[in-house]
Design a protein around this motif. Structure first.
Motif, short mmCIF file in Angstrom:
data_model
loop_
_atom_site.label_atom_id
_atom_site.label_comp_id
_atom_site.label_asym_id
_atom_site.label_seq_id
_atom_site.Cartn_x
_atom_site.Cartn_y
_atom_site.Cartn_z
N GLN A 154 8.11 8.65 5.08
CA GLN A 154 9.27 9.00 4.20
C GLN A 154 9.46 7.83 3.05
N PRO A 155 10.11 8.15 2.09
CA PRO A 155 10.24 7.27 0.86
C PRO A 155 11.19 5.94 1.04
N ALA A 198 -2.06 7.88 1.56
CA ALA A 198 -0.82 7.56 2.42
C ALA A 198 -0.59 8.90 3.19
N ALA A 199 -0.57 10.27 2.59
CA ALA A 199 -0.29 11.36 3.40
C ALA A 199 -1.34 11.66 4.51
N THR A 253 0.76 -1.37 0.07
CA THR A 253 -0.07 0.20 0.05
C THR A 253 0.79 1.39 0.07
N HIS A 254 2.01 1.16 -0.05
CA HIS A 254 2.87 2.46 -0.31
C HIS A 254 2.67 3.09 -1.50
N PRO A 255 2.71 4.20 -1.44
CA PRO A 255 2.60 5.30 -3.03
C PRO A 255 3.78 4.78 -3.84
N ASP A 256 5.01 4.80 -3.38
CA ASP A 256 6.12 4.21 -4.45
C ASP A 256 5.92 2.99 -5.28
N VAL A 257 5.44 1.86 -4.36
CA VAL A 257 5.12 0.58 -4.95
C VAL A 257 4.02 0.58 -5.80
#
Length: 348
Positions: A195-196, A187-188, A38-42
């Motif tokens: 953090q990234p 996520a925010a 669920t991380h935005p980068d993934v």
């Protein structure tokens, strides 16, 4: 007796502890996988992978559909011209002309839709619709003229499919971009201090060689500057010694023999006792050494203080007999005078 009764209490506790440990490890791993999934980068990485697949499939379908319509458009434009004639050859240019304009518009929409940029003039939509309408009419004209239902259906599918793909592709790209933005917003809201996954690293500083550093450059932050800078006097190179002459540096303490310096010292003491001060060149000739060494001995012995004085000598007389220590300026003048005197003696 049951199996449980046969087992020792310690073994039962070990089995329970092992099971709890495995379950805890599995739960921890599942939690980490869920957090990463669920991380935005993934999510952005997965969306980009899907976007690439969608673009490839869309472009393959559009190119195949336009290639299928090329033959029908050429037949419509040739209008029964002889094969190989100029009208027949020119008819092959009609469909690529329309298709290239259509591809250019679709390629531009691929970028604008990704960044959710709209066209306020509506000319993109108008150009697409005109190109598809022209392609559809030229493909199905003969079938409509002969009222061929099967031909109408056959020649209508490719142009309409290309039209649907061209209209749907920008919408899909816009939705994929919105998915990435929504994941970031979610996520925010949940964790504002997230953090990234990989923190950005600062570029490594290129080391500067001290010999290449400018003279007026400031020292490096980590370098330790000396507390005080002492200017050292450059060492004088000793002149070359003539061949076959002793250096005069060997003393009687090391060899047990009378050396050149001992001879020069004895001559100096004798001349001083007689009331005359020998020059450095005279000492060098007595010791058979280089003149510069004789002048140095003369300067050193000239500044020496007598060990003892006569009993009837007053303090003023003792002070008059003592030669003051040589200063840099007087040393330079003495050297100049001795050099001139040596040159005069050698000339004589």
């Amino acid at each position: 007796m049951t199996t449980t009764e046969l087992l020792a209490p310690g073994k039962l506790n070990d089995q329970k502890t092992s099971g709890v440990t495995k379950l805890r490890a599995t739960a921890t791993e599942a939690s980490q996988v869920r957090a990463l999934s669920t991380h935005p980068d993934v999510i952005a990485l997965r969306v980009e992978s899907i976007r690439t697949q969608v673009d490839v499939l869309m472009w393959v379908g559009i190119v195949l559909g336009l290639a299928f319509t090329m033959v029908n458009v050429q037949a419509f434009a040739a209008a029964g011209a002889a094969t190989g004639s100029l009208p027949w050859i020119a008819a092959w240019l009609l469909d690529p002309m329309v298709s290239l304009v259509l591809i250019a518009v679709l390629r531009a929409e691929q970028i604008t839709a990704r960044y959710q940029v709209t066209d306020p003039t509506k000319w993109l939509s108008r150009t697409k619709k005109f190109a598809f309408a022209a392609t559809y009419v030229m493909n199905t004209w003969q079938s409509f003229l002969h009222k061929d239902i099967a031909g109408i259906v056959l020649h209508s599918v490719p142009p309409l499919l290309v039209f649907c793909a061209a209209e749907t592709a920008p919408v899909l790209r816009d939705r994929l971009t919105e998915a990435v933005l929504r994941a970031e917003r979610t996520a925010a809201e949940v964790n504002p201090t997230a953090q990234p996954l990989i923190a950005p690293t600062a570029p490594e500083a290129t080391p500067v060689v001290e010999s290449e550093r400018p003279a007026n450059a400031a020292p490096a932050p980590n370098s330790t500057a000396p507390a005080a800078t002492t200017r050292k006097r450059p060492a004088r190179n000793a002149p070359a010694r003539p061949a076959g002459k002793p250096s005069g540096k060997t003393t009687s303490k090391t060899t047990g023999k009378t050396t050149g310096k001992d001879k020069a010292r004895a001559h100096w003491d004798a001349e001083v006792a007689a009331g005359r001060e020998p020059s450095g060149g005279e000492l060098a000739r007595v010791a058979e050494v280089d003149p510069s060494l004789g002048r140095r001995w003369a300067r050193d012995w000239k500044t020496e203080t007598p060990d003892s004085a006569p009993d009837d000598t007053t303090d003023g007389q003792v002070a008059a007999d003592i030669t003051p220590a040589a200063t840099p300026d007087s040393d330079t003048d003495a050297r100049t005078n001795e050099t001139s005197r040596d040159m005069e003696e050698e000339a004589a």
